[in-house]
Design an enzyme around this catalytic site. Structure first.
Site, short mmCIF file in Angstrom:
data_model
loop_
_atom_site.label_atom_id
_atom_site.label_comp_id
_atom_site.label_asym_id
_atom_site.label_seq_id
_atom_site.Cartn_x
_atom_site.Cartn_y
_atom_site.Cartn_z
CB THR A 204 18.64 12.72 26.05
OG1 THR A 204 19.64 13.61 26.53
CG2 THR A 204 17.87 12.13 27.22
CB CYS B 246 23.84 17.00 31.98
SG CYS B 246 24.16 16.91 30.26
N1 PLP Z 1 25.63 11.78 25.85
C1 PLP Z 1 26.70 12.56 26.05
C2 PLP Z 1 28.04 11.94 26.24
C3 PLP Z 1 26.55 13.95 26.07
O1 PLP Z 1 27.61 14.72 26.27
C4 PLP Z 1 25.25 14.50 25.88
C5 PLP Z 1 25.03 15.96 25.96
O2 PLP Z 1 25.67 16.67 26.68
C6 PLP Z 1 24.17 13.62 25.67
C7 PLP Z 1 24.40 12.27 25.66
C8 PLP Z 1 22.77 14.14 25.47
O3 PLP Z 1 22.59 14.64 24.17
P1 PLP Z 1 21.40 15.68 23.91
O4 PLP Z 1 21.82 16.97 24.53
O5 PLP Z 1 21.31 15.76 22.41
O6 PLP Z 1 20.17 15.12 24.49
#
Ligand code: PLP
Length: 385
Positions: A70, A327
């Site tokens: 993120t 998410c």
């Molecule tokens: N981008 C994608 C495509 C993801 O699947 C995720 C997590 O599910 C993220 C970004 C975010 O990563 P993080 O959980 O390390 O913040």
């Protein structure tokens, strides 16, 4: 329990835990300290940076460690767009696809809301693919940045990143890709992909949650989002998560080393699982591209059910998966990704995603396919009563 939710997260690999352990205990120094403990930490950090750079085929100076996918996405989208507009006030548009992860989408919307940018959303086709023509149509002389993900977390569709990046390059626009789901499964060399920036998250690869990386090419300017002591060459202040960086580097190196043959093996298992589910569950629909998809993701809609009820039933039968992206969990709204494919909202509500890690076996997937048929059957039966 059969864990088929690896796209949400993975456990920390033993080798990764062993590699990071010293930096949580005896070698606990702050990399900015000028004593031996500090130097040991600084060396570990630069070793981790070099290892990540090797896996991505770039220079260590092009790597910024972050707190996860993120933050890497936020730094790319906001950091590049703001820096470019600071250099040229005409550059006030960003282009994203219609199926980006919220980390990219919300960053773009923040630029719109707070900084007056315009956001151009490129549509996808019914398989979730962004075509070169669609991207071309979205570009304008004011475009500051294009951000299009490498592989989608809900439907597994893989984008033609190299071709898309070429289109952006023809227009002199930097191209960022969210490679959080692709890393470990698809080739990740930034030169071969032709991208200017790329995000990775540790916890999808067997490193802990809260570790991530942003690759940003050469002299590409990034407006920092976190201000303070100027760590990470001023791009991301804050005492570095040394153990997290070592963990991520170890996980990436292991993933890289184990990659040959893995994607092919898991793709075969995935396709057998997809066939088994489509045969066993009348009306089941595969979502995403039939072949241009992550080896590790099989995603379906089961019309006439609710995805959440199928999940609960599957868990009771010993299979853990998800109703889309982790998410979006807890939200009642149908997945924007599925809506962008043209799927009706009532069908989008019935989505279930199965995602595998590198240890998945054919026996597990045979058992899971039987459980899916039983779970959907029982949810549909309940609905009819
Ligand atoms: N981008 C994608 C495509 C993801 O699947 C995720 C997590 O599910 C993220 C970004 C975010 O990563 P993080 O959980 O390390 O913040």
């Amino acid at each position: 329990m059969i864990f088929l939710d690896a796209a949400a997260t993975t456990p920390v690999r033993r080798e990764v835990l062993e590699a990071m352990w010293p930096y949580l205990t005896g070698e606990f120094g702050n990399p900015s300290s000028h004593h031996n403990l500090g130097e040991a930490a600084a060396n570990a950090l630069s070793g981790a940076r070099a290892a990540v750079a090797k896996a991505l085929g770039c220079r260590p100076g092009e790597i910024t460690f972050t707190s996860g996918g993120t933050e890497a996405d936020n730094l790319a989208v906001k950091g590049i767009a703001l820096a470019r507009r600071a250099a040229d006030p005409a550059l006030n548009r960003v282009v994203i696809s219609a199926i980006e992860h919220p980390a990219v989408e919300e960053s773009a919307l923040y630029l719109q809301r707070v900084h007056g940018f315009e956001v151009d959303v490129v549509p996808v086709d019914r398989n979730g693919v962004v075509t070169v023509e669609a991207l071309r149509a979205a570009l304008s002389p004011e475009t500051a940045l294009v951000s299009i993900m490498y592989a989608n977390n809900e439907i597994g569709t893989v984008q033609p990143v190299r071709q898309l990046a070429e289109v952006a390059a023809e227009h002199g626009v930097p191209f960022h890709t969210d490679a959080v789901q692709a890393a470990g499964w698809l080739p990740i060399g930034v030169k071969e992909l032709g991208v200017d920036a790329l995000s990775i998250s540790g916890h999808k690869l067997g490193a802990p949650k809260g570790s991530g990386v942003l690759y940003a090419k050469g002299r590409l300017r990034l407006e920092p989002l976190v201000h303070g002591g100027g760590q990470e060459r001023g791009r991301r202040s804050g005492t570095e998560n040394v153990a997290g960086a070592v963990a991520l580097a170890t996980a990436m190196t292991l993933a890289h080393a184990g990659q040959s043959g893995l994607a092919g093996r898991v793709t075969e298992l995935r396709d057998a699982f997809i066939r088994a589910v489509l045969e066993a569950v009348p009306g089941a629909v595969l979502t995403g591209h039939p072949s241009q998809r992550l080896p590790s993701v099989a995603s379906f809609c089961f019309p006439g059910t609710s995805g959440e009820s199928v999940l609960l039933e599957l868990e009771r039968l010993g299979v853990v998966c998800s109703s889309g992206s982790a998410c979006a969990a807890g939200s009642d709204a149908p997945s924007p990704v599925l809506l962008a494919l043209g799927i009706e909202p009532e069908v989008a509500h019935t989505a279930v995603r199965f995602s595998f890690d590198s240890t998945v076996t054919s026996a597990e997937l045979d058992q899971a396919a039987e459980a899916v048929a039983a779970a959907v059957g029982s949810v549909q039966g309940l609905g009819r009563r």
